[in-house]
Scaffold this motif. Structure first.
Motif, PDB file in Angstrom:
ATOM      1  N   LYS A 450       0.841  -1.201   0.000  1.00 55.07           N
ATOM      2  CA  LYS A 450       0.000   0.000   0.000  1.00 55.07           C
ATOM      3  C   LYS A 450       0.880   1.256   0.000  1.00 55.07           C
ATOM      4  O   LYS A 450       1.930   1.308   0.666  1.00 55.07           O
ATOM      5  N   ILE A 451       0.434   2.267  -0.728  1.00 54.89           N
ATOM      6  CA  ILE A 451       1.194   3.511  -0.842  1.00 54.89           C
ATOM      7  C   ILE A 451       1.166   4.275   0.479  1.00 54.89           C
ATOM      8  O   ILE A 451       0.094   4.506   1.044  1.00 54.89           O
ATOM      9  N   VAL A 452       2.324   4.658   0.961  1.00 57.27           N
ATOM     10  CA  VAL A 452       2.452   5.517   2.144  1.00 57.27           C
ATOM     11  C   VAL A 452       2.595   6.975   1.701  1.00 57.27           C
ATOM     12  O   VAL A 452       1.979   7.874   2.256  1.00 57.27           O
ATOM     13  N   ASN A 453       3.423   7.202   0.675  1.00 60.09           N
ATOM     14  CA  ASN A 453       3.626   8.548   0.134  1.00 60.09           C
ATOM     15  C   ASN A 453       4.044   8.405  -1.328  1.00 60.09           C
ATOM     16  O   ASN A 453       5.083   7.825  -1.622  1.00 60.09           O
ATOM     17  N   ALA A 454       3.225   8.926  -2.227  1.00 58.54           N
ATOM     18  CA  ALA A 454       3.526   8.817  -3.663  1.00 58.54           C
ATOM     19  C   ALA A 454       4.257  10.039  -4.195  1.00 58.54           C
ATOM     20  O   ALA A 454       4.521  10.144  -5.390  1.00 58.54           O
ATOM     21  N   ASN A 455       4.576  10.969  -3.303  1.00 60.46           N
ATOM     22  CA  ASN A 455       5.158  12.235  -3.754  1.00 60.46           C
ATOM     23  C   ASN A 455       6.321  12.640  -2.864  1.00 60.46           C
ATOM     24  O   ASN A 455       6.470  13.807  -2.504  1.00 60.46           O
ATOM     25  N   SER A 456       7.155  11.674  -2.496  1.00 61.15           N
ATOM     26  CA  SER A 456       8.276  11.967  -1.616  1.00 61.15           C
ATOM     27  C   SER A 456       9.514  12.326  -2.439  1.00 61.15           C
ATOM     28  O   SER A 456       9.486  12.356  -3.670  1.00 61.15           O
ATOM     29  N   ASN A 457      10.635  12.578  -1.733  1.00 60.69           N
ATOM     30  CA  ASN A 457      11.874  12.998  -2.390  1.00 60.69           C
ATOM     31  C   ASN A 457      13.045  12.559  -1.506  1.00 60.69           C
ATOM     32  O   ASN A 457      13.152  12.996  -0.357  1.00 60.69           O
ATOM     33  N   MET A 458      13.900  11.708  -2.037  1.00 60.19           N
ATOM     34  CA  MET A 458      14.989  11.171  -1.222  1.00 60.19           C
ATOM     35  C   MET A 458      15.992  12.239  -0.786  1.00 60.19           C
ATOM     36  O   MET A 458      16.791  12.017   0.120  1.00 60.19           O
ATOM     37  N   PHE A 459      15.956  13.409  -1.422  1.00 64.30           N
ATOM     38  CA  PHE A 459      16.881  14.481  -1.056  1.00 64.30           C
ATOM     39  C   PHE A 459      16.270  15.481  -0.064  1.00 64.30           C
ATOM     40  O   PHE A 459      16.938  16.436   0.317  1.00 64.30           O
ATOM     41  N   SER A 460      15.023  15.275   0.333  1.00 66.21           N
ATOM     42  CA  SER A 460      14.389  16.206   1.265  1.00 66.21           C
ATOM     43  C   SER A 460      14.927  15.991   2.679  1.00 66.21           C
ATOM     44  O   SER A 460      15.390  14.893   3.022  1.00 66.21           O
ATOM     45  N   VAL A 461      14.848  17.024   3.497  1.00 62.88           N
ATOM     46  CA  VAL A 461      15.450  16.982   4.841  1.00 62.88           C
ATOM     47  C   VAL A 461      14.743  15.987   5.757  1.00 62.88           C
ATOM     48  O   VAL A 461      15.338  15.487   6.712  1.00 62.88           O
ATOM     49  N   ASN A 462      13.469  15.691   5.479  1.00 62.39           N
ATOM     50  CA  ASN A 462      12.730  14.792   6.366  1.00 62.39           C
ATOM     51  C   ASN A 462      12.545  13.393   5.764  1.00 62.39           C
ATOM     52  O   ASN A 462      11.728  12.613   6.245  1.00 62.39           O
ATOM     53  N   PHE A 463      13.307  13.063   4.711  1.00 61.36           N
ATOM     54  CA  PHE A 463      13.113  11.772   4.053  1.00 61.36           C
ATOM     55  C   PHE A 463      13.456  10.601   4.977  1.00 61.36           C
ATOM     56  O   PHE A 463      12.712   9.617   5.049  1.00 61.36           O
ATOM     57  N   GLU A 464      14.548  10.702   5.702  1.00 62.38           N
ATOM     58  CA  GLU A 464      14.929   9.587   6.585  1.00 62.38           C
ATOM     59  C   GLU A 464      13.939   9.438   7.738  1.00 62.38           C
ATOM     60  O   GLU A 464      13.729   8.331   8.236  1.00 62.38           O
ATOM     61  N   GLU A 465      13.320  10.531   8.118  1.00 60.63           N
ATOM     62  CA  GLU A 465      12.263  10.459   9.129  1.00 60.63           C
ATOM     63  C   GLU A 465      11.087   9.636   8.587  1.00 60.63           C
ATOM     64  O   GLU A 465      10.464   8.838   9.306  1.00 60.63           O
ATOM     65  N   GLN A 466      10.789   9.814   7.294  1.00 60.73           N
ATOM     66  CA  GLN A 466       9.733   9.034   6.659  1.00 60.73           C
ATOM     67  C   GLN A 466      10.118   7.552   6.598  1.00 60.73           C
ATOM     68  O   GLN A 466       9.251   6.675   6.771  1.00 60.73           O
ATOM     69  N   LEU A 467      11.385   7.269   6.369  1.00 65.05           N
ATOM     70  CA  LEU A 467      11.845   5.880   6.305  1.00 65.05           C
ATOM     71  C   LEU A 467      11.716   5.210   7.694  1.00 65.05           C
ATOM     72  O   LEU A 467      11.303   4.040   7.767  1.00 65.05           O
TER      73      LEU A 467
END
Length: 473
Positions: A450-467
């Motif tokens: 299931k999709i958690v976020n279809a519009n993320s960005n691995m270079f964003s400052v909060n990406f690892e928080e999403q991981l």
């Protein structure tokens, strides 16, 4: 290269004969070149939004083309997903050589008309370097900042004067070169409130010295001459963002500001509609800000509001359909939904349904050989993330339509392995269904597919928080 030099020599002889006879006005020019590591077999030459011709490369990745009924001015040549500008005037016989792995940095012109174009490409590369420096300067107080960018403008002006003293140049060159300096300077002024630290942008605007934006009274928002010139558009984008900031603070209840506020973006579309009457310029600006807003938003209701505002103002029917389709695709990729059924191919030429390769928390990213810097940067970033988060599967998909072997060669030439690397079987349809824009788009999927976020960005400052949130679901 002998064949090409011979052709250019013949062209120059023809020009010379015409000049001596004074009977025929020359209204054509030649452009040719060599492309190393080509991404396709074609070069496209454009004037404005009109494609003049699609020119096929020969077996040695070279071409020569006669531009008939020449309309002197800036032209665009495109190869793969890259492009660059070239100034073509009557009697020019311009050759260029470039390597697609370093497209702009490797570009060198020779032949008649080369000096002016080498001047422009050097200015372009200098402006790219300068951009980072100017953003750092934005942390200075307004008076100190203005002093620094005035110094940059003065240096560029002196360099142009030296070039004009050394070489014979046309009035057209002078006009474009001056516009290049002016609009780079104006852009530096417009970016200051956004790049200066602090969320209270209204206070920053009030701190600017009197006369900081005096040049605005002379700006033509419908300049037909500059409408195909990138520096003019870069300025307009920053200018409208800044003007809208002032409008926004006239009715905003909060002093805090972020660029993806719905009311601010609606203000900006309205301001463009009220000040720009040239349909080419208006449609480009409306498209740019609309697609940018939507690409950064996960709120389908806000996306629909922005889309409706855009549709009321633009006259470009093709872009209306494209952005409407983009919004609809994003709706289908909402949180908790499943990815559409698409076919991907691995580098052993084995075909899979996309959902079938997801059997654990997964991150899907994309790349294209036409965006070489992103290709390298994203793969280096992925290597780092894979080491830090072994619980997550990182899948990477190439969006080009170049086939397995050529795509694999791109990976191996940079020493990237092919594990969890795929390409789309049907790139055009897949890009539409997954709403792949911009290329930094990343999709996060949980262990239940299931999709958690279809519009993320691995270079964003909060990406690892999403991981971390993905791992702990």
């Amino acid at each position: 290269m002998k064949l090409y030099l011979s052709l250019i020599a013949i062209a120059l002889m023809f020009f010379s004969c015409n000049n001596n006879s004074n009977k025929t006005k020359v209204e054509f020019a030649y452009i040719g070149g060599e492309i190393i590591n080509p991404n396709s077999k074609f070069v496209i030459l454009e004037k404005g939004t009109t494609a003049l011709d699609t020119i096929k490369l020969d077996g040695r990745n070279r071409f020569i083309f006669k531009v008939d009924s020449l309309k002197k001015g800036l032209h665009t040549f495109r190869h793969g997903g890259e492009y660059q500008m070239v100034l073509i005037e009557p009697e020019d016989s311009i050759l260029f050589r470039l390597n697609t792995l370093e497209f702009d940095e490797s570009l060198v012109f020779t032949g008649k008309g080369s000096k002016k174009n080498n001047y422009f490409i050097n200015e372009f590369l200098e402006n790219e370097k300068e951009e980072t420096y100017v953003l750092k300067l934005c942390q200075l107080k307004p008076e100190a900042y203005q002093k620094h960018i005035d110094s940059i403008k003065n240096r560029k002006t002196k360099s142009l004067e030296h070039f004009e003293d050394k070489y014979e140049v046309s009035e057209l060159f002078k006009r474009i070169a001056k516009a290049n300096i002016d609009y780079s300077y104006y852009s530096s002024k417009e970016v200051y409130p956004f790049a200066h630290y602090g969320k209270n942008k209204g206070a920053i605007l009030k701190s600017l010295p009197v006369g900081f934006y005096d040049y605005r009274k002379d700006i033509d928002y419908n300049d037909n001459f500059l409408k195909d010139y990138p520096n003019y558009y870069n300025f307009l984008r920053r200018n409208f963002s800044n003007l809208s900031l002032e409008t926004h603070y006239d009715h905003a209840k909060s002093k805090a500001f972020h660029r993806n506020m719905l009311c601010y973006n609606l203000d900006r579309l309205h301001l463009i509609d009220s000040l720009v009457t040239n349909s080419t310029i208006k449609d480009e600006l409306l498209h740019h800000f609309t697609i940018k807003y939507i690409s950064l938003s996960n709120n389908s209701e806000s996306n629909t509001i922005i889309l409706n505002s855009y549709l009321e103002k633009t006259s470009n029917e093709k872009d209306k359909a494209l952005i409407s389709g983009y919004v609809n695709s994003l709706k289908e990729l909402g949180e908790g939904t499943k990815l559409p059924s698409l076919q991907v191919v691995d580098y052993n030429n084995e075909e899979y349904e996309l959902n079938s390769i997801i059997n654990s928390p997964t991150v899907i990213s994309f790349w294209s050989s036409t965006l070489y810097d992103h290709f390298k940067d994203s793969h280096h970033k992925l290597k780092e993330l894979k080491e830090k988060y072994p619980e997550i599967k990182f899948v990477t998909i190439n969006i080009d339509d170049m086939g397995v072997e050529k795509t694999k060669l791109s990976l191996k030439s940079c020493r990237f392995n092919c594990n969890d690397e795929y390409l789309f079987k049907n790139p055009k349809e897949s890009k539409r269904l997954l709403a792949i824009y911009p290329m930094t788009k990343t999709i996060i999927i949980d262990q239940n597919k299931k999709i958690v976020n279809a519009n993320s960005n691995m270079f964003s400052v909060n990406f690892e928080e999403q991981l971390l949130g993905l791992i702990n679901r």
